[in-house]
Scaffold this motif. Sequence first.
Motif, mmCIF file in Angstrom:
data_model
loop_
_atom_site.group_PDB
_atom_site.id
_atom_site.type_symbol
_atom_site.label_atom_id
_atom_site.label_comp_id
_atom_site.label_asym_id
_atom_site.label_seq_id
_atom_site.Cartn_x
_atom_site.Cartn_y
_atom_site.Cartn_z
ATOM 1 N N ALA A 1 16.053 5.236 -10.839
ATOM 2 C CA ALA A 1 16.539 4.047 -11.549
ATOM 3 C C ALA A 1 16.664 2.834 -10.636
ATOM 4 C CB ALA A 1 17.890 4.333 -12.199
ATOM 5 N N MET A 2 16.700 3.074 -9.332
ATOM 6 C CA MET A 2 16.819 1.950 -8.403
ATOM 7 C C MET A 2 15.501 1.194 -8.259
ATOM 8 S SD MET A 2 19.951 1.704 -7.483
ATOM 9 C CE MET A 2 20.079 0.852 -5.925
ATOM 10 N N GLY A 3 14.386 1.848 -8.537
ATOM 11 C CA GLY A 3 13.106 1.158 -8.604
ATOM 12 C C GLY A 3 12.510 0.702 -7.287
ATOM 13 N N GLY A 4 12.824 1.363 -6.191
ATOM 14 C CA GLY A 4 12.282 0.966 -4.894
ATOM 15 C C GLY A 4 10.771 1.062 -4.839
ATOM 16 N N ARG A 5 10.115 0.043 -4.311
ATOM 17 C CA ARG A 5 8.657 0.052 -4.248
ATOM 18 C C ARG A 5 8.124 -0.195 -2.857
ATOM 19 N NH1 ARG A 5 6.020 -2.728 -8.460
ATOM 20 N NH2 ARG A 5 4.197 -2.094 -7.329
ATOM 21 N N VAL A 6 9.000 -0.561 -1.921
ATOM 22 C CA VAL A 6 8.597 -0.716 -0.523
ATOM 23 C C VAL A 6 9.354 0.326 0.273
ATOM 24 C CG1 VAL A 6 8.614 -2.231 1.495
ATOM 25 C CG2 VAL A 6 8.126 -3.179 -0.773
ATOM 26 N N PHE A 7 8.601 1.185 0.957
ATOM 27 C CA PHE A 7 9.203 2.208 1.808
ATOM 28 C C PHE A 7 8.887 1.797 3.243
ATOM 29 C CE2 PHE A 7 9.328 6.153 -1.166
ATOM 30 C CZ PHE A 7 9.722 5.386 -2.237
ATOM 31 N N ARG A 8 9.903 1.393 3.983
ATOM 32 C CA ARG A 8 9.716 0.904 5.348
ATOM 33 C C ARG A 8 10.343 1.898 6.315
ATOM 34 N NH1 ARG A 8 12.193 -4.784 6.452
ATOM 35 N NH2 ARG A 8 10.750 -5.385 4.816
ATOM 36 N N THR A 9 9.532 2.429 7.251
ATOM 37 C CA THR A 9 10.048 3.365 8.246
ATOM 38 C C THR A 9 10.395 2.618 9.531
ATOM 39 O OG1 THR A 9 7.792 3.901 8.951
ATOM 40 C CG2 THR A 9 8.802 5.368 7.340
ATOM 41 N N TYR A 10 11.442 3.107 10.197
ATOM 42 C CA TYR A 10 11.916 2.540 11.450
ATOM 43 C C TYR A 10 11.948 3.620 12.531
ATOM 44 C CZ TYR A 10 13.488 -1.489 8.778
ATOM 45 O OH TYR A 10 13.533 -2.599 7.966
ATOM 46 N N ARG A 11 11.700 3.198 13.753
ATOM 47 C CA ARG A 11 11.816 4.074 14.923
ATOM 48 C C ARG A 11 13.286 4.162 15.354
ATOM 49 N NH1 ARG A 11 7.402 0.751 15.985
ATOM 50 N NH2 ARG A 11 5.433 1.870 16.167
ATOM 51 N N ALA A 12 13.572 5.083 16.257
ATOM 52 C CA ALA A 12 14.932 5.276 16.759
ATOM 53 C C ALA A 12 15.461 4.042 17.494
ATOM 54 C CB ALA A 12 14.992 6.495 17.668
ATOM 55 N N ASP A 13 14.576 3.185 18.016
ATOM 56 C CA ASP A 13 15.041 1.970 18.700
ATOM 57 C C ASP A 13 15.324 0.823 17.734
ATOM 58 O OD1 ASP A 13 12.512 1.017 17.988
ATOM 59 O OD2 ASP A 13 11.856 0.667 20.053
ATOM 60 N N GLY A 14 15.050 1.021 16.445
ATOM 61 C CA GLY A 14 15.306 0.001 15.432
ATOM 62 C C GLY A 14 14.105 -0.843 15.072
ATOM 63 N N SER A 15 12.954 -0.610 15.705
ATOM 64 C CA SER A 15 11.753 -1.380 15.367
ATOM 65 C C SER A 15 11.055 -0.757 14.159
ATOM 66 C CB SER A 15 10.794 -1.444 16.555
ATOM 67 O OG SER A 15 10.335 -0.155 16.913
ATOM 68 N N ILE A 16 10.290 -1.575 13.450
ATOM 69 C CA ILE A 16 9.554 -1.097 12.278
ATOM 70 C C ILE A 16 8.372 -0.256 12.746
ATOM 71 C CG2 ILE A 16 8.113 -1.785 10.321
ATOM 72 C CD1 ILE A 16 9.893 -4.239 10.012
ATOM 73 N N LEU A 17 8.253 0.917 12.166
ATOM 74 C CA LEU A 17 7.132 1.806 12.445
ATOM 75 C C LEU A 17 6.001 1.559 11.460
ATOM 76 C CD1 LEU A 17 5.854 4.284 13.870
ATOM 77 C CD2 LEU A 17 7.140 5.720 12.272
ATOM 78 N N ASP A 18 6.331 1.471 10.172
ATOM 79 C CA ASP A 18 5.300 1.327 9.150
ATOM 80 C C ASP A 18 5.940 0.861 7.847
ATOM 81 O OD1 ASP A 18 2.757 1.421 8.062
ATOM 82 O OD2 ASP A 18 2.488 3.579 8.319
ATOM 83 N N GLY A 19 5.123 0.384 6.951
ATOM 84 C CA GLY A 19 5.576 -0.011 5.632
ATOM 85 C C GLY A 19 4.581 0.431 4.589
ATOM 86 N N HIS A 20 5.087 0.812 3.428
ATOM 87 C CA HIS A 20 4.229 1.293 2.346
ATOM 88 C C HIS A 20 4.630 0.624 1.043
ATOM 89 C CE1 HIS A 20 2.562 4.564 4.791
ATOM 90 N NE2 HIS A 20 3.756 4.544 5.356
ATOM 91 N N LEU A 21 3.675 -0.005 0.399
ATOM 92 C CA LEU A 21 3.883 -0.534 -0.936
ATOM 93 C C LEU A 21 3.555 0.588 -1.900
ATOM 94 C CD1 LEU A 21 4.540 -2.895 -2.787
ATOM 95 C CD2 LEU A 21 2.136 -3.562 -2.661
ATOM 96 N N VAL A 22 4.525 0.991 -2.679
ATOM 97 C CA VAL A 22 4.409 2.159 -3.548
ATOM 98 C C VAL A 22 4.212 1.689 -4.984
ATOM 99 C CG1 VAL A 22 5.564 4.268 -4.309
ATOM 100 C CG2 VAL A 22 5.901 3.433 -1.968
ATOM 101 N N GLY A 23 3.241 2.247 -5.664
ATOM 102 C CA GLY A 23 2.990 1.899 -7.054
ATOM 103 C C GLY A 23 4.200 2.183 -7.936
ATOM 104 N N ALA A 24 4.369 1.392 -8.985
ATOM 105 C CA ALA A 24 5.524 1.525 -9.870
ATOM 106 C C ALA A 24 5.634 2.924 -10.460
ATOM 107 C CB ALA A 24 5.451 0.487 -10.985
#
Length: 174
Positions: free
Chosen positions: A100-123
């Motif tokens: 129900a929250m409808g999240g469509r961007v899944f963003r992964t982070y490394r242990a140091d706090g930097s962005i590892l990757d991002g995924h645009l997820v279909g509805a």
Amino acid sequence: MTFEIRAIAPDVLDQLRKTDDAGRTPRRIVEEEGGSPLRCCLRRSRPGEAILLAAYAPLRRWALDTGADPGAYEEVGPVFIHEEPCEGPQPETGPGYPAAMGGRVFRTYRADGSILDGHLVGAHRSADPVAASALLDTLLEDPEAALVHVRAVEFGCFLFEVRRGGPGNPAPVR
């Protein structure tokens, strides 16, 4: 793999209700139509509910617990929370993926706090708890992935956090 869906922790919610992460008093709203994503209980607001709009810095809060330094990746953004303490995620919303929250961007982070990757997820995939859970499992299989932020695609807002873990009640985000 198993993971934990994390709402914002009750003690942090108490802080945000007074002064948000931007140093402001949160804005009170009485929902006319409902539908705002509540980060305290991981459901949509209902008509007539009193909620607050507050600034929240999820990586800053995570870094306090882990010692990470997200640097420029530290973001402060808007979140909706109940004006008064609520019961948090309930059986109909947790512990699994809260479609129900409808999240469509899944963003992964490394242990140091930097962005590892991002995924645009279909509805269709983000609304399907089985498909979304399978994707989260895959993302967390990467040993560099420390956590995943699920965000709204329309506004980029933080919705909830996902970390490796076992089954059970959602653990709160600091």
